[in-house]
Design a protein around this motif. Sequence first.
Motif, PDB file in Angstrom:
ATOM      1  N   ARG A 415       0.825  -1.205   0.000  1.00  0.00           N
ATOM      2  CA  ARG A 415       0.000   0.000   0.000  1.00  0.00           C
ATOM      3  C   ARG A 415       0.864   1.262   0.000  1.00  0.00           C
ATOM      4  NH1 ARG A 415      -2.879  -3.707   3.164  1.00  0.00           N
ATOM      5  NH2 ARG A 415      -4.966  -4.175   2.319  1.00  0.00           N
ATOM      6  N   ARG A 416       1.985   1.192   0.717  1.00  0.00           N
ATOM      7  CA  ARG A 416       2.883   2.343   0.719  1.00  0.00           C
ATOM      8  C   ARG A 416       3.486   2.560  -0.669  1.00  0.00           C
ATOM      9  NH1 ARG A 416       8.183   2.676   1.055  1.00  0.00           N
ATOM     10  NH2 ARG A 416       8.359   0.455   1.583  1.00  0.00           N
ATOM     11  N   LEU A 417       3.875   1.472  -1.344  1.00  0.00           N
ATOM     12  CA  LEU A 417       4.395   1.584  -2.701  1.00  0.00           C
ATOM     13  C   LEU A 417       3.338   2.116  -3.658  1.00  0.00           C
ATOM     14  CD1 LEU A 417       6.415  -1.758  -2.936  1.00  0.00           C
ATOM     15  CD2 LEU A 417       7.373   0.556  -2.854  1.00  0.00           C
ATOM     16  N   LEU A 418       2.098   1.681  -3.469  1.00  0.00           N
ATOM     17  CA  LEU A 418       1.009   2.168  -4.307  1.00  0.00           C
ATOM     18  C   LEU A 418       0.859   3.678  -4.171  1.00  0.00           C
ATOM     19  CD1 LEU A 418      -1.591   1.765  -6.038  1.00  0.00           C
ATOM     20  CD2 LEU A 418      -2.807   1.406  -3.890  1.00  0.00           C
ATOM     21  N   GLU A 419       0.785   4.164  -2.942  1.00  0.00           N
ATOM     22  CA  GLU A 419       0.591   5.596  -2.719  1.00  0.00           C
ATOM     23  C   GLU A 419       1.767   6.402  -3.258  1.00  0.00           C
ATOM     24  OE1 GLU A 419      -0.008   5.942   1.437  1.00  0.00           O
ATOM     25  OE2 GLU A 419      -1.983   4.946   1.431  1.00  0.00           O
ATOM     26  N   ARG A 420       2.983   5.898  -3.043  1.00  0.00           N
ATOM     27  CA  ARG A 420       4.147   6.639  -3.512  1.00  0.00           C
ATOM     28  C   ARG A 420       4.228   6.649  -5.034  1.00  0.00           C
ATOM     29  NH1 ARG A 420      10.574   5.431  -2.698  1.00  0.00           N
ATOM     30  NH2 ARG A 420      11.301   7.552  -3.097  1.00  0.00           N
ATOM     31  N   GLU A 423       1.711   9.160  -6.397  1.00  0.00           N
ATOM     32  CA  GLU A 423       2.137  10.533  -6.181  1.00  0.00           C
ATOM     33  C   GLU A 423       3.306  10.909  -7.092  1.00  0.00           C
ATOM     34  OE1 GLU A 423       2.385  14.358  -4.897  1.00  0.00           O
ATOM     35  OE2 GLU A 423       0.771  12.888  -4.612  1.00  0.00           O
ATOM     36  N   LEU A 424       4.276  10.014  -7.218  1.00  0.00           N
ATOM     37  CA  LEU A 424       5.407  10.297  -8.099  1.00  0.00           C
ATOM     38  C   LEU A 424       4.975  10.384  -9.555  1.00  0.00           C
ATOM     39  CD1 LEU A 424       8.150   8.016  -6.501  1.00  0.00           C
ATOM     40  CD2 LEU A 424       8.059  10.514  -6.463  1.00  0.00           C
ATOM     41  N   GLY A 425       4.016   9.548  -9.948  1.00  0.00           N
ATOM     42  CA  GLY A 425       3.499   9.638 -11.303  1.00  0.00           C
ATOM     43  C   GLY A 425       2.790  10.956 -11.559  1.00  0.00           C
ATOM     44  N   ARG A 426       2.028  11.413 -10.578  1.00  0.00           N
ATOM     45  CA  ARG A 426       1.340  12.697 -10.713  1.00  0.00           C
ATOM     46  C   ARG A 426       2.355  13.842 -10.839  1.00  0.00           C
ATOM     47  NH1 ARG A 426      -1.229  12.463  -6.308  1.00  0.00           N
ATOM     48  NH2 ARG A 426      -3.070  11.400  -7.157  1.00  0.00           N
ATOM     49  N   GLN A 427       3.406  13.810 -10.031  1.00  0.00           N
ATOM     50  CA  GLN A 427       4.421  14.846 -10.090  1.00  0.00           C
ATOM     51  C   GLN A 427       5.190  14.803 -11.409  1.00  0.00           C
ATOM     52  OE1 GLN A 427       6.950  14.462  -6.688  1.00  0.00           O
ATOM     53  NE2 GLN A 427       5.297  14.778  -5.196  1.00  0.00           N
TER      54      GLN A 427
END
Length: 441
Positions: A415-420, A423-427
């Motif tokens: 789940r932590r990898l999913l959220e990161r 977010e990194l993809g959005r940035q």
Amino acid sequence: MTESDFKRLSPLTPLVRGSIVFVAAAAGSWQSLTGEGIGVIALVLMGLLVAGVAFGAVSWWRTKYWIEGDELRVDTGVISRQSRRIRIDRLQGIDIVQPFVARLFGLAELRMDVAGGGKAEGSLAFMSLVEAQDLKELLLARRDAAKRPITHETPLDQLPPPHPDRLLAKLELRILLASWALSPETIVLALAVMSFGGVAVIGGSFGAATGILPVVIGFGLVAFRKFAGFYNFTITDTAAGLQVRRGLLELTSQTVALNRVQGVVVAQPLLWRPFGWARLDVSIAGASSADAEGKLLSSTLLPVGPLAVVLQLAQHTLRGIDLNAVPLSPPPSRTKWVEPIGRFFVDAGLDERMVVCKRGWFTHKTHAVPHRRVQSVRVTQGPLMRRLRLAHVYVDSPPGPVSVTMRFRDETEARRLLERAVELGRQARKGSAIPTADTTQ
């Protein structure tokens, strides 16, 4: 250029297209003439040949092409007329292909990869090789001018200098032959040939081994086509992108734009690892092909080469991103209950620029996708995985040989990898991620 300035394909086009029919008709007619005279089969073949030549001549005469504004217009058809309008700014790549018969006459086919379509939507066959090269350069120049127009206020001395061509890699024949001999197709072919010979010897005649003959022919054709497709493989860095030239019987010149590369995969088959060889494949946006073999050929940036050369080429393709710089971690030890052996070959991780995973028993593969190319991220858990508190993290990217999956992660880590990753993809898509060596999209 207007319709009055149209051009036609080479007058030899009907002969190149109908070469197979011509050879069959000539062979059948000659066999009949050397026998007891012209037979029915010879007359039929000769009639088909005459009809084919007439149809081909009319088709050639009715085929015209010209540039009209920001479109390439192609008019074709004998009975049913067709007019295709290809937007130049939608061209994603242009390949020059020379089949064996076309090479004999110095002709080539121009295959245009159009966004939202395929190469069949924009094909011109056949024209002289020089004319095909000139038309390719003209279309690419107009496409780039349409996407990056230069204002009249820009001084000529401030324009960027031309991009010099630079050879990145060339496949040596000895490495190609050795890797081809160690490929699964060639090994199966050798076993089939030995089986064919053994059955023929035991049975006392080749007729006893006819059942194995189709297997020998099938694997022989697959092995030869792969060798011929990768023969004389060279890759050059040009202003338009990476230019790949290859082919023994059919010469192909393919241009891969770096902004269309969605990800890379470095593969090391078991039999290649003692020699330190690897293969580099890429996923290309909008790439299409009629068969699996065509997809393999069009998505391969280097069929075989030293691992250091492959990694350097992958870094160039990813605009400076080093695959080995991404920190990877193995799955938890409790993975042994669901993957007792495979867990030793599974690693995954991400950093601010890309997502990477490694997997494979016999063929070690390293898949990598930049965050700006990620389309979606999802976490999956089966009943047994939930009991072991494990999960898979799937990173969805455009179709191709690249498929990043962070397998057997601890559910909290997943789940932590999913959220990161989200977010990194959005940035990255907003341009606020840590810049790469080339931040152009």
